[in-house]
Design a protein around this motif. Structure first.
Motif, PDB file in Angstrom:
ATOM      1  N   ASN A 108     107.942  25.919  -3.320  1.00 56.92           N
ATOM      2  CA  ASN A 108     109.038  26.361  -2.465  1.00 56.92           C
ATOM      3  C   ASN A 108     108.625  26.614  -1.015  1.00 56.92           C
ATOM      4  OD1 ASN A 108     111.835  26.861  -2.307  1.00 56.92           O
ATOM      5  ND2 ASN A 108     111.529  29.073  -2.416  1.00 56.92           N
ATOM      6  N   ILE A 109     107.354  26.378  -0.678  1.00 53.62           N
ATOM      7  CA  ILE A 109     106.975  26.398   0.735  1.00 53.62           C
ATOM      8  C   ILE A 109     107.540  25.178   1.458  1.00 53.62           C
ATOM      9  CG2 ILE A 109     104.884  27.771   0.422  1.00 53.62           C
ATOM     10  CD1 ILE A 109     103.261  25.192   0.559  1.00 53.62           C
ATOM     11  N   VAL A 110     107.945  24.173   0.694  1.00 54.28           N
ATOM     12  CA  VAL A 110     108.549  22.969   1.267  1.00 54.28           C
ATOM     13  C   VAL A 110     110.051  23.202   1.438  1.00 54.28           C
ATOM     14  CG1 VAL A 110     109.003  20.508   0.925  1.00 54.28           C
ATOM     15  CG2 VAL A 110     106.810  21.501   0.185  1.00 54.28           C
ATOM     16  N   ASP A 111     110.586  22.824   2.585  1.00 53.95           N
ATOM     17  CA  ASP A 111     112.031  22.899   2.809  1.00 53.95           C
ATOM     18  C   ASP A 111     112.652  21.577   2.361  1.00 53.95           C
ATOM     19  OD1 ASP A 111     112.228  25.478   3.884  1.00 53.95           O
ATOM     20  OD2 ASP A 111     111.569  24.754   5.847  1.00 53.95           O
ATOM     21  N   PRO A 112     113.435  21.592   1.287  1.00 56.17           N
ATOM     22  CA  PRO A 112     113.987  20.333   0.787  1.00 56.17           C
ATOM     23  C   PRO A 112     115.178  19.861   1.619  1.00 56.17           C
ATOM     24  CG  PRO A 112     114.782  22.146  -0.544  1.00 56.17           C
ATOM     25  CD  PRO A 112     113.805  22.733   0.437  1.00 56.17           C
ATOM     26  N   ASP A 113     115.354  18.561   1.692  1.00 51.29           N
ATOM     27  CA  ASP A 113     116.576  18.000   2.247  1.00 51.29           C
ATOM     28  C   ASP A 113     117.695  18.042   1.214  1.00 51.29           C
ATOM     29  OD1 ASP A 113     115.612  16.895   4.919  1.00 51.29           O
ATOM     30  OD2 ASP A 113     114.172  16.034   3.518  1.00 51.29           O
ATOM     31  N   CYS A 114     117.310  18.104  -0.069  1.00 52.11           N
ATOM     32  CA  CYS A 114     118.282  18.232  -1.149  1.00 52.11           C
ATOM     33  C   CYS A 114     117.614  18.962  -2.309  1.00 52.11           C
ATOM     34  CB  CYS A 114     118.768  16.858  -1.615  1.00 52.11           C
ATOM     35  SG  CYS A 114     119.998  16.906  -2.943  1.00 52.11           S
ATOM     36  N   ALA A 115     118.229  20.036  -2.768  1.00 49.91           N
ATOM     37  CA  ALA A 115     117.733  20.772  -3.933  1.00 49.91           C
ATOM     38  C   ALA A 115     118.553  20.374  -5.160  1.00 49.91           C
ATOM     39  CB  ALA A 115     117.845  22.272  -3.702  1.00 49.91           C
ATOM     40  N   ILE A 116     117.897  20.319  -6.309  1.00 49.83           N
ATOM     41  CA  ILE A 116     118.577  20.007  -7.562  1.00 49.83           C
ATOM     42  C   ILE A 116     118.236  21.089  -8.577  1.00 49.83           C
ATOM     43  CG2 ILE A 116     118.932  18.323  -9.403  1.00 49.83           C
ATOM     44  CD1 ILE A 116     117.850  16.162  -7.534  1.00 49.83           C
ATOM     45  N   LEU A 117     119.256  21.731  -9.112  1.00 56.28           N
ATOM     46  CA  LEU A 117     119.088  22.678 -10.211  1.00 56.28           C
ATOM     47  C   LEU A 117     119.607  22.024 -11.482  1.00 56.28           C
ATOM     48  CD1 LEU A 117     120.187  26.145  -8.780  1.00 56.28           C
ATOM     49  CD2 LEU A 117     117.911  25.484  -9.547  1.00 56.28           C
TER      50      LEU A 117
END
Length: 449
Positions: free
Chosen positions: A134-143
């Protein structure tokens, strides 16, 4: 190296990440959830590769070799590339101690940063908010699905666990939730930070029959799709979440209908309702919590008739063993309990005691059509060999309960039925290295489920 095997928090890992000056390329997807993360990552990676994009994919844990965790353009990276990154992290960390998972996550992220990739697919290891990924900022998160697992770290309720996992979302960026009944905490957190939340049933959906299925999103439809190569009724939920994510970033990663079809057709991931060739049928599934066990039981029931089902069963002690047994006892006739290695592993005798407490006994009453048993063995490999020796060619054998259980069975040199090809790969690392996942050294920071 570190005082605790799992030590959730981002301060130490972010400090070393900044020292390494890692600049990640491409469109970044982060995939979190309780179950379905691995399948979602595999389908997303497969479709993007079919579309001609260069892709880095990070998943955990591994089954047989650490290298499985890091893939470049669909292939596991080699030892030399990993060692180079390990040395860089070691040099950069100075006096900062890192867990096994933090150290290796940083190494793999730095590896990806050295390649001109179009997309990164990154799986959360545990939870979300405080996981090293989670140190990476995603362009798209998927739950994916959200259910109770790792309660000691994440909380005892779906609402609390959903809140932890929702922290992979980012403001003003798409966040896909493929759980049909998401906790309210997920919806609330998305609203609080201003994430663009896509909900299954509201923003995207699927429909299908026995031959094909279709996806419908906010502004895109994909019709007449073949079912993904991954088995299991729940895979369409994962697949629709993948298509929603691709729709959300289609201006940056355009994907054709042909690439979607090819990606679903070619996707492969071991240990997720994996059926080995030959008879009797052997099914491998890493299901290790009640939610996954419920899906596994339904998938087994949909396979058709088998006279007997033998289960090679091994679990970690910190899992909800009784609830898993509750879901599975109605579809298994003969239980072969095995001991898992390491301090978290349950003994075969403990599993057998849990089964008997749940009402599973040794019964032979062929006149009444009842035949059940519970036995104990030392390892999953020994359990698979015993199951093969007892099962008829029309029966089936299930190996499940943990990544460790499936890994040991995959690596087993079990005797094959006459005339059947051996379905398992050769081992490349010694069994003595077992700590967390198979092949993972018993160092602090190891993580597996």
């Amino acid at each position: 190296m570190h005082s605790r095997p799992i030590d959730l928090g981002l301060a130490r890992v972010r400090e070393v990440f900044d020292r390494l000056d890692v600049r990640l390329p491409g469109v970044k997807f982060i995939v979190g959830g309780t179950n379905g993360k691995g399948s979602t990552c595999a389908m997303l990676e497969s479709i993007l590769l079919a579309a001609g994009f260069r892709v880095g994919c990070y998943t955990s844990p591994h089954l047989l070799r650490f290298n499985e965790r890091a893939r470049l353009d669909g292939a596991a990276v080699d030892d030399a590339a990993l060692v180079e990154q390990f040395e860089a992290v070691e040099a950069a960390r100075g006096s900062t101690s890192l867990t096994y998972f933090e150290f290796t996550t940083l190494a793999i992220l730095r590896l990806f940063a050295s390649h001109p990739l179009d997309a990164l697919v990154l799986e959360i290891g545990l939870g979300g908010r405080l996981d090293a990924v989670n140190i990476v900022d995603p362009d798209c998160a998927i739950l994916t699905s959200i259910d109770i697992d790792h309660a000691d770290y994440l909380g005892e309720s779906r609402e609390r666990i959903g809140w932890e996992k929702a922290h992979i979302m980012r403001a003003d960026r798409p966040a896909i939730c493929s759980d049909p009944q998401p906790p309210q905490s997920v919806v609330d957190h998305a609203a609080e930070i201003g994430a663009d939340l896509w909900l299954f049933g509201r923003d995207f959906n699927y429909a299908g029959d026995r031959q094909q299925w279709s996806y419908g999103g906010r502004g895109q439809r994909r019709n007449s799709l073949a079912y993904p190569a991954l088995r299991g009724a729940n895979q369409l939920l994962n697949a629709s979440g993948v298509l929603a994510a691709l729709e959300a970033v289609r201006d940056r990663l355009p994907v054709s209908a042909q690439a979607v079809r090819k990606g679903f057709a070619l996707v492969d991931i071991p240990g997720r309702f994996q059926v080995l060739p030959g008879r009797p049928a052997v099914i491998l599934d890493v299901a290790h919590n009640p939610h996954a066990a419920a899906h596994l039981a339904r998938n087994l029931e949909s396979m058709g008739f088998f006279p007997l089902t033998f289960a090679v069963f091994g679990m970690l002690a910190d899992k909800d063993i009784d609830a898993v047994i509750g879901h599975m006892k109605g579809v298994v006739d003969h239980w072969i309990c095995c001991t898992l290695p390491g301090p978290r592993g349950s003994s075969a005798e403990e599993l057998a005691a849990r089964l008997r407490a749940a009402g599973v006994e040794d019964v032979v009453d062929r006149k009444a059509g009842v035949e059940t048993s519970v036995v104990c063995v030392a390892t999953a490999a020994e359990g698979l060999a015993l199951a093969r020796s007892r099962a008829g060619e029309n029966d089936r054998i299930l190996v499940f309960g943990s990544f460790l259980t499936v890994a040991d069975a995959l690596d087993a040199k079990a005797p094959e039925p006459v005339g059947q090809p051996a379905p398992v790969p050769s081992r490349t690392i010694p069994v003595s290295d077992v700590g967390g996942a198979v092949g993972q050294p018993s160092a602090p920071g190891s993580r597996n489920t």
